[in-house]
Design an enzyme around this catalytic site. Sequence first.
Site, PDB file in Angstrom:
ATOM      1  N   GLN A  52      -4.034  -1.807   9.866  1.00 11.18           N
ATOM      2  CA  GLN A  52      -3.981  -3.123   9.234  1.00 11.18           C
ATOM      3  C   GLN A  52      -4.508  -4.195  10.190  1.00 11.18           C
ATOM      4  O   GLN A  52      -4.079  -4.275  11.343  1.00 11.18           O
ATOM      5  CB  GLN A  52      -2.531  -3.438   8.809  1.00 11.18           C
ATOM      6  CG  GLN A  52      -2.391  -4.701   8.011  1.00 11.18           C
ATOM      7  CD  GLN A  52      -3.083  -4.637   6.643  1.00 11.18           C
ATOM      8  OE1 GLN A  52      -2.992  -3.637   5.930  1.00 11.18           O
ATOM      9  NE2 GLN A  52      -3.795  -5.705   6.295  1.00 11.18           N
ATOM     10  N   ASP A  83     -10.637   2.333   4.543  1.00  7.35           N
ATOM     11  CA  ASP A  83     -10.936   0.903   4.401  1.00  7.35           C
ATOM     12  C   ASP A  83     -12.439   0.662   4.346  1.00  7.35           C
ATOM     13  O   ASP A  83     -12.883  -0.437   4.025  1.00  7.35           O
ATOM     14  CB  ASP A  83     -10.347   0.106   5.578  1.00  7.35           C
ATOM     15  CG  ASP A  83      -8.979  -0.486   5.242  1.00  7.35           C
ATOM     16  OD1 ASP A  83      -8.712  -0.699   4.049  1.00  7.35           O
ATOM     17  OD2 ASP A  83      -8.209  -0.734   6.184  1.00  7.35           O
ATOM     18  N   LYS A 139       0.844  -1.207   0.000  1.00  4.91           N
ATOM     19  CA  LYS A 139       0.000   0.000   0.000  1.00  4.91           C
ATOM     20  C   LYS A 139       0.886   1.266   0.000  1.00  4.91           C
ATOM     21  O   LYS A 139       0.620   2.222  -0.738  1.00  4.91           O
ATOM     22  CB  LYS A 139      -0.935  -0.014   1.208  1.00  4.91           C
ATOM     23  CG  LYS A 139      -2.012  -1.092   1.095  1.00  4.91           C
ATOM     24  CD  LYS A 139      -2.733  -1.366   2.406  1.00  4.91           C
ATOM     25  CE  LYS A 139      -3.650  -2.580   2.261  1.00  4.91           C
ATOM     26  NZ  LYS A 139      -4.282  -2.998   3.524  1.00  4.91           N
TER      27      LYS A 139
END
Length: 286
Positions: free
Chosen positions: A96, A119, A52
């Site tokens: 994460q 997200d 990412k």
Amino acid sequence: MQLLDGKLVSGIIKETLQVEVEALQRQGLRPPHLAAILVGEHPASKAYVASKIKTCEYLQFKSTLIRLNEDVSESYLLEQIQALNESDEVDGILVQLPLPAHIREHRVIEAIRPEKDVDGFHPVNQGRLLAGLPSLLPATPYGILLLLEHYQIPTAGMHCVVLGRSNIVGTPMSVLMSRNTYPGNCTVTLCHSKTNDLASYCREADLLIAAIGKAGFVKADMVKPGAVVVDVGINRGPSASSPQGYRLTGDVDFDAVAPKCSWITPVPGGVGLMTICGLMKNTLKA
Ligand code: NDP
């Protein structure tokens, strides 16, 4: 059989994102800024965050990586999120997953400002998705929509069977495919580990989306001839021939299933790359 090629489509989307960043710069505006928090040393999580950050660099987005020890307290993690929430310099925040067992995942997700939740996991964004309101979509389902759209898969009227009901993939995917939009307008069946005779539902699918985390689970005799198959699974198996010592496989037995399909995503080179695109598009939007 034709490939739903995540490498090709993600490359095209990244080009359009670069053009948009250049346009911001011409207007004297700063580039989008993604802040990622990584807790612990989970190898797959480290690899996902690294890719990412690399994509941010490629797109000339700003990125910040905050690395915290495995034993970090929940309250310290929440303080870090609060600081990023308050910063005018940060547009998108991702933590994460998975997190260590002593940290409550829902507390962490709820701590992120919904406007910065790139997200798309915050209950506000999930609720807006369910209500059909504009929201930051969860990155993986968003990436799958972009892929289906690129190849103009005619989803309206299809029977879409989704395997897996997680909050981050299966459940939002099932909602998105049932909406009165394109891609969408499917009749959706959502299967999970308690589904009786799951194979019979799979065989009825015009569009089969597998997101269960079981390598090679979907076999050729579970797939209708001509079906469109989207493989979300990322499973690490041992491999003596690869330099890393492992290889990635999907939830679909690709070699056996591909000849029966009209379209199929490979793993790697399919949904994973599209997920990063979804995340980057969300960051620009945020
Ligand atoms: P979760 O573990 O959160 O959920 C798995 C789901 O699959 C659950 O709903 C579970 O059912 C269901 N399931 C498990 N085993 C079976 C079975 N034998 N039969 C039917 N259903 C089953 O996984 P995620 O949704 O987070 O991820 C799924 C996969 O997708 C993983 O391989 C993950 O690595 C991958 N992934 C890939 C991404 C990408 O970018 N390509 C992004 C995110 C995930 P139940 O609810 O009953 O337990």
